[in-house]
Design a protein around this motif. Sequence first.
Motif, mmCIF file in Angstrom:
data_model
loop_
_atom_site.group_PDB
_atom_site.id
_atom_site.type_symbol
_atom_site.label_atom_id
_atom_site.label_comp_id
_atom_site.label_asym_id
_atom_site.label_seq_id
_atom_site.Cartn_x
_atom_site.Cartn_y
_atom_site.Cartn_z
ATOM 1 N N LYS A 66 0.586 -1.040 -0.074
ATOM 2 C CA LYS A 66 -0.121 0.215 -0.446
ATOM 3 C C LYS A 66 0.835 1.299 -0.324
ATOM 4 O O LYS A 66 0.301 2.421 -0.203
ATOM 5 C CB LYS A 66 -1.261 0.118 0.712
ATOM 6 N N GLU A 67 1.945 1.259 0.346
ATOM 7 C CA GLU A 67 2.801 2.741 -0.264
ATOM 8 C C GLU A 67 3.087 2.198 -1.278
ATOM 9 O O GLU A 67 3.716 1.514 -1.676
ATOM 10 C CB GLU A 67 4.330 2.135 0.348
ATOM 11 N N GLU A 68 3.127 3.991 -1.394
ATOM 12 C CA GLU A 68 3.291 4.944 -2.966
ATOM 13 C C GLU A 68 4.605 4.727 -3.111
ATOM 14 O O GLU A 68 5.358 5.065 -1.894
ATOM 15 C CB GLU A 68 2.362 6.271 -2.962
ATOM 16 N N GLY A 69 4.995 4.638 -4.326
ATOM 17 C CA GLY A 69 6.083 5.028 -5.188
ATOM 18 C C GLY A 69 6.731 4.524 -5.075
ATOM 19 O O GLY A 69 6.004 3.475 -5.945
ATOM 20 N N PHE A 70 7.807 5.109 -6.589
ATOM 21 C CA PHE A 70 8.363 3.701 -7.490
ATOM 22 C C PHE A 70 9.302 2.536 -6.683
ATOM 23 O O PHE A 70 9.239 1.828 -7.659
ATOM 24 C CB PHE A 70 9.487 4.907 -8.049
ATOM 25 N N ARG A 71 9.594 3.238 -5.880
ATOM 26 C CA ARG A 71 10.718 2.129 -5.434
ATOM 27 C C ARG A 71 9.488 0.880 -4.767
ATOM 28 O O ARG A 71 9.542 -0.062 -4.872
ATOM 29 C CB ARG A 71 11.364 3.272 -4.482
ATOM 30 N N ALA A 72 8.692 1.435 -3.728
ATOM 31 C CA ALA A 72 7.725 0.966 -3.220
ATOM 32 C C ALA A 72 6.824 -0.222 -3.889
ATOM 33 O O ALA A 72 6.470 -1.247 -4.237
ATOM 34 C CB ALA A 72 7.262 1.516 -2.337
ATOM 35 N N GLN A 73 7.067 0.003 -5.309
ATOM 36 C CA GLN A 73 6.014 -0.634 -6.986
ATOM 37 C C GLN A 73 6.758 -0.785 -7.577
ATOM 38 O O GLN A 73 6.176 -0.452 -8.383
ATOM 39 C CB GLN A 73 4.708 0.527 -6.905
ATOM 40 N N LEU A 74 8.000 -0.761 -7.664
ATOM 41 C CA LEU A 74 9.371 -0.697 -8.914
ATOM 42 C C LEU A 74 8.830 -1.487 -9.255
ATOM 43 O O LEU A 74 9.196 -1.651 -10.564
ATOM 44 C CB LEU A 74 10.427 -1.607 -7.738
ATOM 45 N N TRP A 75 8.218 -3.269 -9.672
ATOM 46 C CA TRP A 75 7.778 -3.933 -11.044
ATOM 47 C C TRP A 75 6.398 -3.428 -11.553
ATOM 48 O O TRP A 75 6.796 -3.502 -12.968
ATOM 49 C CB TRP A 75 8.085 -5.606 -10.398
ATOM 50 N N GLY A 76 5.614 -2.975 -11.389
ATOM 51 C CA GLY A 76 4.208 -2.252 -11.645
ATOM 52 C C GLY A 76 4.625 -0.713 -12.128
ATOM 53 O O GLY A 76 4.409 -0.758 -13.015
ATOM 54 N N TRP A 77 5.491 0.018 -11.765
ATOM 55 C CA TRP A 77 5.791 0.822 -12.363
ATOM 56 C C TRP A 77 6.582 0.238 -14.178
ATOM 57 O O TRP A 77 7.001 1.324 -14.883
ATOM 58 C CB TRP A 77 6.947 2.314 -12.209
ATOM 59 N N LEU A 78 7.184 -0.479 -13.225
ATOM 60 C CA LEU A 78 8.497 -1.070 -14.989
ATOM 61 C C LEU A 78 7.954 -0.561 -15.932
ATOM 62 O O LEU A 78 8.261 -1.214 -16.998
ATOM 63 C CB LEU A 78 9.747 -1.598 -14.174
ATOM 64 N N THR A 79 6.525 -2.312 -15.268
ATOM 65 C CA THR A 79 5.380 -2.569 -16.699
ATOM 66 C C THR A 79 5.009 -0.936 -16.959
ATOM 67 O O THR A 79 4.513 -1.416 -18.571
ATOM 68 C CB THR A 79 4.437 -3.335 -16.157
ATOM 69 N N TYR A 80 5.128 -0.192 -16.265
ATOM 70 C CA TYR A 80 4.296 0.945 -16.851
ATOM 71 C C TYR A 80 4.670 1.367 -18.172
ATOM 72 O O TYR A 80 4.450 1.976 -18.787
ATOM 73 C CB TYR A 80 3.039 2.311 -15.839
ATOM 74 N N ILE A 81 6.347 2.139 -17.603
ATOM 75 C CA ILE A 81 7.371 2.657 -18.460
ATOM 76 C C ILE A 81 7.361 1.613 -19.998
ATOM 77 O O ILE A 81 7.158 2.070 -20.972
ATOM 78 C CB ILE A 81 8.214 2.801 -17.647
ATOM 79 N N PHE A 82 7.910 0.281 -19.461
ATOM 80 C CA PHE A 82 8.239 -0.592 -20.221
ATOM 81 C C PHE A 82 7.262 -0.817 -21.675
ATOM 82 O O PHE A 82 7.717 -0.573 -22.700
ATOM 83 C CB PHE A 82 9.198 -1.733 -19.971
#
Lengths: 148, 110
Positions: A66-82
């Motif tokens: 539930k923590e927000e931020g790039f590091r906390a949701q690393l794989w999710g944000w990488l998925t979004y970017i890629f």
Amino acid sequence: MPRITRAFIKTGMGFFLVSLLLGIAVEIESLSLPVLMPLFWHTLMVGWITQIIFGVSMWMFPGRNKEEGFRAQLWGWLTYIFLNAGLVLRLVAEPMLPYSELAFWNVLVLSSAVLQVTGGITYLIEMWPRIMSKEQRRRKRKKKRNKQ
Amino acid sequence: MLVHKAYPLHPAIWVLLPVHIELLVIGWIVQFTMGTAYWILPRYLKGSSRGNTKLARSMVFLLNVGIVVVIADRFTDSSLPLAVIGRLLEVSAVALFVGMHWKRVVTYNK
């Protein structure tokens, strides 16, 4: 709703509009280039449908951090970017292939394919451990508690 | 196939197009929505909360065998109408899905 889900859904809506505009272009004879058909299907099925599936599953599936931020949701944000970088590159570069001899467009299309596959892999890394039954979740929590 | 557009690998690569569509549309999107609906739709108040588990397992089995059979049709010279058999298996899975979920499309709030 977590920030990453909002990002997926809003970007997905953008692709949804683009796909429908491409769909209109496909139907207009003077605009209907053969290169537009795969773009229409991919912006619709990957840009919209897959994107909302990714976003909503990251929100609704158990075991969310539930923590927000790039590091906390690393794989999710990488998925979004890629995924989105791959889609945008495809949208820009694929129509240029039949009309330009420049190797640059080929490199962009190759990068688009690699980025989209990588996005799929990072999604699997994020979601695979989160697909579990209540019993598995209970056991996982118990194991975590015992470790502490 | 996308890479092939930029750097031609082999002309026969386009044989994979129906496989690509089958895997991503039925194998990914359809299967994901069916699985998530099974998980998330309102559950029964009495008995097994999501209905018959064996039927649910059969649904998954039929859908996936159907996908494999449809794909096999593209690569084999079988005298059997594999694509039709595969599609029938997929339809049976969807029929099971509809049957199992019909009564779960409900609200318990008055």
